[in-house]
Design a protein around this motif. Sequence first.
Motif, PDB file in Angstrom:
ATOM      1  N   UNK A 218       0.821  -1.215   0.000  1.00  0.00           N
ATOM      2  CA  UNK A 218       0.000   0.000   0.000  1.00  0.00           C
ATOM      3  C   UNK A 218       0.849   1.257   0.000  1.00  0.00           C
ATOM      4  N   UNK A 219       2.143   1.090  -0.266  1.00  0.00           N
ATOM      5  CA  UNK A 219       3.050   2.230  -0.116  1.00  0.00           C
ATOM      6  C   UNK A 219       2.742   3.333  -1.123  1.00  0.00           C
ATOM      7  N   UNK A 220       2.443   2.965  -2.368  1.00  0.00           N
ATOM      8  CA  UNK A 220       2.219   3.984  -3.399  1.00  0.00           C
ATOM      9  C   UNK A 220       1.023   4.861  -3.072  1.00  0.00           C
ATOM     10  N   UNK A 221      -0.090   4.226  -2.736  1.00  0.00           N
ATOM     11  CA  UNK A 221      -1.309   4.983  -2.427  1.00  0.00           C
ATOM     12  C   UNK A 221      -1.113   5.848  -1.189  1.00  0.00           C
ATOM     13  N   UNK A 309      -8.341  14.662   3.321  1.00  0.00           N
ATOM     14  CA  UNK A 309      -7.172  13.797   3.183  1.00  0.00           C
ATOM     15  C   UNK A 309      -6.979  12.934   4.434  1.00  0.00           C
ATOM     16  N   UNK A 310      -7.118  13.543   5.605  1.00  0.00           N
ATOM     17  CA  UNK A 310      -6.932  12.804   6.858  1.00  0.00           C
ATOM     18  C   UNK A 310      -7.954  11.677   6.988  1.00  0.00           C
ATOM     19  N   UNK A 311      -9.207  11.949   6.617  1.00  0.00           N
ATOM     20  CA  UNK A 311     -10.237  10.911   6.701  1.00  0.00           C
ATOM     21  C   UNK A 311      -9.933   9.769   5.731  1.00  0.00           C
ATOM     22  N   UNK A 312      -9.464  10.106   4.519  1.00  0.00           N
ATOM     23  CA  UNK A 312      -9.123   9.064   3.548  1.00  0.00           C
ATOM     24  C   UNK A 312      -7.950   8.220   4.024  1.00  0.00           C
ATOM     25  N   UNK A 313      -6.920   8.892   4.575  1.00  0.00           N
ATOM     26  CA  UNK A 313      -5.755   8.155   5.070  1.00  0.00           C
ATOM     27  C   UNK A 313      -6.142   7.278   6.258  1.00  0.00           C
ATOM     28  N   UNK A 314      -7.002   7.800   7.125  1.00  0.00           N
ATOM     29  CA  UNK A 314      -7.456   7.024   8.276  1.00  0.00           C
ATOM     30  C   UNK A 314      -8.193   5.764   7.833  1.00  0.00           C
ATOM     31  N   UNK A 315      -9.108   5.925   6.865  1.00  0.00           N
ATOM     32  CA  UNK A 315      -9.859   4.765   6.380  1.00  0.00           C
ATOM     33  C   UNK A 315      -8.940   3.767   5.690  1.00  0.00           C
ATOM     34  N   UNK A 316      -8.005   4.273   4.905  1.00  0.00           N
ATOM     35  CA  UNK A 316      -7.097   3.388   4.160  1.00  0.00           C
ATOM     36  C   UNK A 316      -6.177   2.619   5.102  1.00  0.00           C
ATOM     37  N   UNK A 321      -4.344  -2.171   8.256  1.00  0.00           N
ATOM     38  CA  UNK A 321      -4.013  -2.772   9.542  1.00  0.00           C
ATOM     39  C   UNK A 321      -4.793  -4.067   9.743  1.00  0.00           C
ATOM     40  N   UNK A 322      -6.059  -4.045   9.314  1.00  0.00           N
ATOM     41  CA  UNK A 322      -6.848  -5.275   9.390  1.00  0.00           C
ATOM     42  C   UNK A 322      -6.246  -6.385   8.539  1.00  0.00           C
ATOM     43  N   UNK A 323      -5.754  -6.035   7.355  1.00  0.00           N
ATOM     44  CA  UNK A 323      -5.108  -7.032   6.498  1.00  0.00           C
ATOM     45  C   UNK A 323      -3.846  -7.588   7.143  1.00  0.00           C
ATOM     46  N   UNK A 324      -3.058  -6.707   7.771  1.00  0.00           N
ATOM     47  CA  UNK A 324      -1.820  -7.152   8.405  1.00  0.00           C
ATOM     48  C   UNK A 324      -2.105  -8.113   9.557  1.00  0.00           C
TER      49      UNK A 324
END
Length: 335
Positions: A218-221, A309-316, A321-324
């Motif tokens: 997810x580094x690029x996004x 932006x903060x809301x998008x980053x938080x959701x992403x 984290x769930x995937x990890x």
Amino acid sequence: MGSLKESAVSGSNPLDSPVKQIQIDGLVVLKIIKHYQEEGQGSEVVQGVLLGLVVEDRLEITNCFPFPQHTEDDVDFDEVQYQMEMMRSLRHVNIDHLHVGWYQSTYYGSFVSRALLDSQFSYQHAIEESVVLIYDPIKTAQGSLCLKAYRLTPKLMEICKEKDFSPEALKKACIGYEHMLEEVPIVIKNSHLINVLLLDLQEKSTVADKHELLNLSSSNHLEKSLQLLMDRVDGMSQEIVKYNTYCRNLTKQQQQKQQYLQRRQQENTQRQSRGEPPLPEEDINKMFKPPQAPPRMDTLLIAGQVNNYCQNIKAFTSQNLGKLFMAEALQGHSS
């Protein structure tokens, strides 16, 4: 294709809005996606017109058409005339032709701007039920349709009508970045025949799922989102410097004004003790013109974009984290 079934996109319930819910035909969603795939490239924005009708407090969007791409050299192109001709043609073939808003694509959620504010104000001022649909192709490409509807709040509409964006006016109206736009819930609806067709195609489809929902990279996004966030924070810092400079200049001028009045009062006292007439009255406002306050609307827009932006980053990041944690559990189970 299963995402085109009847579904709801969550949003905050607008309290003072004449539109409580938006119902969009699946065909409209496909047209918007197709418009971006054909003409949108990277950060380039595509726009179009929404057509439909209002049923009580529900806005039904049944059709749309895109704005054609044109350059500044196309001086003969009349956008208003183009819209009128398109709606006239749709009316002739018995298709809903009432203007109910517009749509726009976005690049990593970068849509809170002065251009969007001015355009939505023009639409909403002319047609009270107008909305703007924001389509995010990057999130959609990751396997989750991202389509949101927004309207300007009644407070912001009043400020835009008066065209007074001074700090005093915004403070009096109690407007912050969170009171600028209101999100309207969206429902995507298809006919029963189309739903049956989609289910049939989904069962017969032999194409593998291209969306790797458990992909951990997810580094690029995230990197691009953080870069855009830092750019907006720098813009906010510049706006704060401008406002602080204005406050310092205003305070300095007030001090000079008070000093001048005190000297004048002392001189009049001395002249009165000598039996001389006082100094003639002067317009002190002409002598000390207050510095012009910087418009605060740009600052509010930047703050709103930073929050987005903060809301998008938080959701992403929460999804990743769930995937990890899931990957860690699977790895531990396999070992």
